[in-house]
Design a protein around this motif. Structure first.
Motif, PDB file in Angstrom:
ATOM      1  N   VAL B  41       0.844  -1.207   0.000  1.00  0.00           N
ATOM      2  CA  VAL B  41       0.000   0.000   0.000  1.00  0.00           C
ATOM      3  C   VAL B  41       0.874   1.249   0.000  1.00  0.00           C
ATOM      4  N   LEU B  42       1.894   1.248   0.850  1.00  0.00           N
ATOM      5  CA  LEU B  42       2.803   2.398   0.924  1.00  0.00           C
ATOM      6  C   LEU B  42       3.541   2.581  -0.401  1.00  0.00           C
ATOM      7  N   SER B  43       3.999   1.476  -0.955  1.00  0.00           N
ATOM      8  CA  SER B  43       4.734   1.539  -2.226  1.00  0.00           C
ATOM      9  C   SER B  43       3.852   2.091  -3.354  1.00  0.00           C
ATOM     10  N   MET B  44       2.626   1.585  -3.430  1.00  0.00           N
ATOM     11  CA  MET B  44       1.717   2.046  -4.494  1.00  0.00           C
ATOM     12  C   MET B  44       1.355   3.515  -4.309  1.00  0.00           C
ATOM     13  N   THR B  45       1.185   3.906  -3.054  1.00  0.00           N
ATOM     14  CA  THR B  45       0.852   5.312  -2.775  1.00  0.00           C
ATOM     15  C   THR B  45       1.978   6.221  -3.253  1.00  0.00           C
ATOM     16  N   LYS B  46       3.200   5.826  -2.950  1.00  0.00           N
ATOM     17  CA  LYS B  46       4.356   6.622  -3.391  1.00  0.00           C
ATOM     18  C   LYS B  46       4.429   6.665  -4.912  1.00  0.00           C
ATOM     19  N   LYS B  47       4.172   5.528  -5.551  1.00  0.00           N
ATOM     20  CA  LYS B  47       4.249   5.471  -7.019  1.00  0.00           C
ATOM     21  C   LYS B  47       3.175   6.357  -7.647  1.00  0.00           C
ATOM     22  N   ILE B  48       1.983   6.335  -7.056  1.00  0.00           N
ATOM     23  CA  ILE B  48       0.899   7.171  -7.596  1.00  0.00           C
ATOM     24  C   ILE B  48       1.269   8.646  -7.480  1.00  0.00           C
ATOM     25  N   LEU B  49       1.795   9.019  -6.310  1.00  0.00           N
ATOM     26  CA  LEU B  49       2.160  10.423  -6.086  1.00  0.00           C
ATOM     27  C   LEU B  49       3.298  10.874  -7.007  1.00  0.00           C
ATOM     28  N   ALA B  50       4.153   9.917  -7.385  1.00  0.00           N
ATOM     29  CA  ALA B  50       5.311  10.276  -8.211  1.00  0.00           C
ATOM     30  C   ALA B  50       5.000  10.240  -9.705  1.00  0.00           C
ATOM     31  N   LEU B  51       3.856   9.691 -10.028  1.00  0.00           N
ATOM     32  CA  LEU B  51       3.527   9.527 -11.446  1.00  0.00           C
ATOM     33  C   LEU B  51       3.194  10.873 -12.093  1.00  0.00           C
ATOM     34  N   GLU B  52       3.836  11.143 -13.196  1.00  0.00           N
ATOM     35  CA  GLU B  52       3.596  12.414 -13.900  1.00  0.00           C
ATOM     36  C   GLU B  52       2.787  12.161 -15.160  1.00  0.00           C
ATOM     37  N   GLU B  53       1.823  13.020 -15.375  1.00  0.00           N
ATOM     38  CA  GLU B  53       0.954  12.857 -16.542  1.00  0.00           C
ATOM     39  C   GLU B  53       1.637  13.460 -17.775  1.00  0.00           C
ATOM     40  N   PRO B  54       1.838  12.672 -18.816  1.00  0.00           N
ATOM     41  CA  PRO B  54       2.463  13.210 -20.029  1.00  0.00           C
ATOM     42  C   PRO B  54       1.468  14.041 -20.838  1.00  0.00           C
ATOM     43  N   VAL B 120      -9.344   5.036   0.368  1.00  0.00           N
ATOM     44  CA  VAL B 120     -10.103   6.220  -0.063  1.00  0.00           C
ATOM     45  C   VAL B 120      -9.180   7.318  -0.587  1.00  0.00           C
ATOM     46  N   GLU B 121      -8.019   7.474   0.054  1.00  0.00           N
ATOM     47  CA  GLU B 121      -7.133   8.605  -0.259  1.00  0.00           C
ATOM     48  C   GLU B 121      -5.852   8.123  -0.953  1.00  0.00           C
ATOM     49  N   VAL B 122      -5.100   9.100  -1.394  1.00  0.00           N
ATOM     50  CA  VAL B 122      -3.718   8.824  -1.817  1.00  0.00           C
ATOM     51  C   VAL B 122      -2.856   9.599  -0.837  1.00  0.00           C
TER      52      VAL B 122
END
Lengths: 150, 155
Positions: B41-54, B120-122
């Motif tokens: 969960v922590l890993s996915m949360t970090k990945k979502i927050l780091a993901l940049e929209e092209p 529910v959140e990121v």
């Protein structure tokens, strides 16, 4: 098994017989070695038996429908409910333990269908999960309640 | 009076236990299952927050696909964490453990709430709080078994 899960107010099924309190005759049989003493754990036999109740049982006798049976579980369980929780629990694990359940059906004297009195207890496991149990796994029947949980 | 006498007898000469459940066959508990999923969960949360929209169209499709996968995994792993914690709470822990750990119920309740918050959140903060809650449960669990098991994480 947590007490929080227990439906402590459930009524037993109509065929369920409450265990009588041990009288002098029962106590005498116990002292003579004709009864064995057990303590009950967990709450899926509530309200017949509370966790911590001490009971007396007659060993090596055939059980009848409605009896509270003691069985030796020595095999493996193939429990889809446990399988659902496989991440926390190991299924199909060999074990050797004593269980206490109500005799619901007897099939030609060879198989016994066992049920919990507290069927609404989510963690109760009985023949609804592991099926009919061979009669030779039944090692005795509870005859009386020697003491209630303090 | 008889009850007290029998209780004393049970203390001196413990009777054989008969189980109303059958937790023995499948009753192996280990909080590490919750640790692994909480870490996910922590890993996915970090990945979502780091993901940049092209900005390009092809990139947007790939972004949407990756984001959806991250969210789905976060959702699933948070639910698994909750399930594992609830099993420990309701099946493993007994009233006697409350004597040593009076905040046990509160600890589990808050940990389960954190699982829901992570779905529910990121929120990296809540994901880290969930890890801390699982670590606390890990410590309590092994203490009840009288064993010292070091806390570690995979990442």
């Amino acid at each position: 098994m947590g007490m929080d899960n227990g439906q402590l107010g459930n009524k037993p099924s109509p065929q369920a017989k409450m265990l009588p309190k041990a009288g002098w005759a029962e106590c005498a049989q116990w002292l003579l070695g004709q009864r064995q003493r057990f303590v009950v754990r967990e709450n899926s036999m509530v309200p017949t038996l509370m966790p911590g109740d001490t009971i007396l049982a007659e060993m090596g006798v055939a059980v009848q429908i409605g009896d509270v049976a003691i069985l030796r579980w020595r095999g493996e369980i193939n429990d889809p409910e446990c399988g659902r929780f496989a991440s926390s629990k190991v299924v199909n694990m060999p074990s050797d333990m004593l269980m206490i359940k109500r005799v619901s059906e007897i099939f030609y004297g060879e198989g016994v269908y066992l049920i919990s009195d507290n069927i609404h207890e989510p963690s109760a496991r009985d023949s609804r999960h592991f099926g009919v149990v061979e009669a030779d796994k039944i090692i005795g029947r509870a005859t009386s309640r020697l003491a209630t949980a303090l | 009076m008889l009850n007290n006498a029998i209780a004393l007898l049970n203390t001196w000469f413990p009777p054989t236990e008969v189980h109303a459940h059958c937790d023995g066959p499948c009753g192996v508990y280990d909080p590490s299952a919750a640790r692994i999923t909480a870490e996910a969960v922590l890993s996915m949360t970090k990945k979502i927050l780091a993901l940049e929209e092209p900005s390009d169209a092809a990139g947007k499709v790939a972004y949407a696909n990756t984001l959806s996968r991250y969210i789905a995994i976060k959702e699933e792993q948070a639910q698994k964490t909750k399930d594992d914690l609830l099993i420990l709470w309701t099946d493993y822990f007994k009233p006697v453990h409350l004597e040593s750990y009076p905040d046990l119920h509160d600890t589990f309740w808050k940990a389960a709430k954190l699982c829901s918050a992570c779905k529910v959140e990121v929120s990296q903060q809540h994901a880290e709080e969930l890890m801390a809650a699982v670590e606390k449960i890990h410590t309590i669990f092994w203490a009840t078994k009288g064993r010292e098991v070091a806390w570690f994480t995979a990442s």
